[in-house]
Design an enzyme around this catalytic site. Structure first.
Site, short mmCIF file in Angstrom:
data_model
loop_
_atom_site.label_atom_id
_atom_site.label_comp_id
_atom_site.label_asym_id
_atom_site.label_seq_id
_atom_site.Cartn_x
_atom_site.Cartn_y
_atom_site.Cartn_z
NE ARG A 87 -10.62 -8.56 -4.88
CZ ARG A 87 -10.23 -7.68 -3.97
NH1 ARG A 87 -8.95 -7.52 -3.72
NH2 ARG A 87 -11.10 -6.96 -3.30
CD GLU A 91 -3.80 7.23 3.89
OE1 GLU A 91 -3.09 6.73 3.00
OE2 GLU A 91 -4.94 6.82 4.14
CE LYS A 98 -4.03 -1.95 2.16
NZ LYS A 98 -4.71 -2.09 3.43
C1 MV4 Z 1 -9.24 5.51 5.82
C2 MV4 Z 1 -10.31 6.12 6.50
C3 MV4 Z 1 -10.17 7.45 6.84
N1 MV4 Z 1 -9.03 8.09 6.55
N2 MV4 Z 1 -8.14 6.20 5.54
C4 MV4 Z 1 -9.28 1.75 4.44
C5 MV4 Z 1 -9.56 0.35 4.14
C6 MV4 Z 1 -11.01 0.23 4.30
N3 MV4 Z 1 -11.40 -1.10 4.58
C7 MV4 Z 1 -11.32 1.22 5.38
N4 MV4 Z 1 -10.39 2.24 5.24
C8 MV4 Z 1 -10.42 3.50 5.70
N5 MV4 Z 1 -9.33 4.23 5.42
C9 MV4 Z 1 -8.04 7.46 5.91
N6 MV4 Z 1 -6.93 8.13 5.65
C10 MV4 Z 1 -11.45 5.39 6.78
C11 MV4 Z 1 -11.50 4.07 6.41
C12 MV4 Z 1 -12.66 3.36 6.85
C13 MV4 Z 1 -12.77 2.96 8.19
C14 MV4 Z 1 -11.75 3.16 9.12
C15 MV4 Z 1 -11.87 2.74 10.44
C16 MV4 Z 1 -13.05 2.10 10.87
C17 MV4 Z 1 -14.08 1.87 9.97
C18 MV4 Z 1 -13.95 2.30 8.61
C19 MV4 Z 1 -14.98 2.05 7.71
C20 MV4 Z 1 -14.83 2.45 6.41
C21 MV4 Z 1 -13.67 3.11 5.98
#
Ligand code: MV4
Length: 482
Positions: free
Chosen positions: A300, A208, A124
């Site tokens: 994929r 990040e 990543k």
């Molecule tokens: C984030 C984010 C907020 N800020 N990155 C990345 C993988 C995906 N499965 C969720 N991801 C996220 N990346 C940044 N810089 C918010 C999410 C996110 C999330 C994060 C913590 C708990 C629940 C989440 C649900 C959807 C998205």
């Protein structure tokens, strides 16, 4: 990584290195192309439908999960059965660069991107760096894995809290931590590192800027071996629970046209520059002010490809095979039209009233919906026994209509038609979503399920009725002493 020459030859026989609904999906694409298929199956999957649909099927004895992961064995079988190519589906071996490379080395076409691209986007941090160089917006953060807590805290301070820690080789939310203040940083880093190390064997974690309340929007890319790159529109995958997508929509009902145009432009340009091949999905976070940021790329075929197929009319799996054969894309971007809206619902064997505990066992009745604009991709059928070893998704319901209002209406109708008895499913949750005012208005972010779940009534009405019928039948039987 050593680069192997691409193999360009007609594909006459494909080994499907997967199971369940996606194995069936790949077999269907092959049948329409006049290609023979070879299925593999574990003991636990011996009664699966896809095993019957394939021209040939081979049992891989032993561990039920390893059956789909042991690539030496799988490639050997492909050679023995005279297959030209292997389709990996999603999950299992689909994003394993060593597997893709091993296929090529053994003279078997891997239906997917080049090993070097699978490897690049599997990291990543490297992916983010590359995309930034290619002019795609990314979130501020660290470019190197955290090794020095002091330095890492300094970076976090510069970009400002909250920040998010992410595992460079992770997925599914594992090794991910939101840090809201400096005093939490060290503990959060250690737990993210340990979790990443435990699950992925590599503890690399990067920082990040954290985006509050984002939408998760992805762009479907398709590219041939000759530098022709097109997009097939976007999908809104904001509706997730614990990093598992539940509902996916093509196209996002909330994305402004000017933002969408820019999202597509940046995506196609980056994939052209990187020399990407076959299909891929670029994932973005979109914030409340409609800024978009690249987060990761999936190299994929995705579960939710069905909704893109419904709005474009393009068979993505057939295109993957044609591209792998070395054929040129037979359409240009301007030939691709996106018509209406499509929604996919993942029907999982899990009990919403028991904190979504996976359910296994016998399906006693099964009636799938049909009619206009309805597509079902399923592993389940009446008398099927859901094995305990795999993912809980047993069917995908995809619906299409010309307008957002009509597609939600059709979704309500189709979800109400779907009958699965014997094991609890998440159908009550899906039925609640399509009745929710915010969903109907197209208003949802990644916080949707977390916020709405407590407000939904998830009792299974049909199940209560079925229990009542069983009780009455029992009483009558007792009365008549049968
Ligand atoms: C984030 C984010 C907020 N800020 N990155 C990345 C993988 C995906 N499965 C969720 N991801 C996220 N990346 C940044 N810089 C918010 C999410 C996110 C999330 C994060 C913590 C708990 C629940 C989440 C649900 C959807 C998205």
């Amino acid at each position: 990584m050593i680069k192997f020459k691409p193999i360009n030859r007609e594909i006459k026989k494909v080994l499907v290195a997967n199971r369940g609904e996606i194995a069936t999906r790949i077999i269907r694409a092959c049948k329409e192309l006049g290609i023979k298929t070879v299925a593999i199956y574990s003991e636990a999957d011996s009664k699966s439908i896809y095993v019957k649909k394939a021209d040939e099927a081979y049992l891989i004895p032993g561990d039920p999960i390893q059956a789909y992961l042991n690539y030496f064995r799988i490639v050997d079988l492909a050679k023995q059965t005279k297959c030209d190519a292997i389709h990996p589906g999603y999950g299992f071996l689909s994003e394993n660069p060593e597997f893709a490379e091993y296929c090529l080395k053994q003279g078997i076409i891997f239906i997917g991107p080049k090993p070097e691209h699978i490897a690049l986007f599997g990291d990543k941090m490297a992916a983010k760096k590359k995309m930034r160089e290619l002019g795609v917006p990314v979130l501020p953060g660290s470019d190197e894995p955290i090794t020095d807590i002091k330095k890492a805290k300094k970076i976090a301070d510069e970009i400002g809290y909250p920040v998010i820690l992410k595992a460079a080789f992770g997925g599914g939310g594992r090794g991910m931590r939101i840090v809201r203040k400096e005093s939490d940083f060290e503990d959060m880093f250690r737990s993210a590192y340990n979790e990443a190390k435990k699950f992925f064997g590599r503890g690399d974690v990067f920082i990040e800027k954290y985006v509050e309340n984002p939408r998760h929007i992805e762009v479907q890319i398709m590219a041939d071996k000759y530098g022709n790159v097109v997009h097939l529109g976007d999908r809104d995958c904001s509706i997730q629970r614990r990093h598992q997508k539940i509902v996916e929509i093509a196209r996002s009902p909330s994305l402004k046209e000017e933002v969408r145009k820019e999202l597509y432009r940046a995506s196609v340009k980056a994939m052209f520059k990187v020399g990407y091949e076959n299909v891929g999905t670029i994932e973005y976070l979109v914030d409340e002010n409609d800024n978009f940021y690249f987060i990761e790329m999936n190299t994929r075929l995705q579960v939710e490809h069905t909704v893109t197929e419904m709005i474009t009319g393009i068979d993505i799996v057939q295109m993957m095979i044609k591209i792998a054969e070395g054929r040129k894309l037979d359409f240009l971007q301007e030939d691709i039209t996106m018509r209406g809206y499509a929604i996919e619902f993942r029907v999982n064997a899990e009990d919403p009233s028991k904190n979504f505990a996976p359910s296994v066992g016998l399906i006693t009745s099964y009636h799938s919906p049909g009619g206009p604009g309805v597509r079902v991709d399923a592993a389940a059928y009446k008398d099927y026994v859901i094995p305990p070893y795999y993912d809980s998704m047993i069917a995908k319901l995809s619906v299409w209509a010309l307008t957002w209002e009509q597609v939600v209406n059709r979704a309500r109708r189709a979800l109400d038609e779907f009958i699965i008895r014997g094991v609890p499913t998440n159908l009550p949750l899906l039925r609640a979503i399509v009745r929710d005012k915010d969903f109907i208005e197209g208003k949802f972010t990644t916080k949707y399920i977390e916020e709405k779940l407590p407000t939904f009534n998830l009792e299974d009405k049909a199940r209560d009725l079925e229990d009542l019928v069983a009780a009455i039948a029992g009483a009558i039987a007792a009365y008549h002493r049968i």
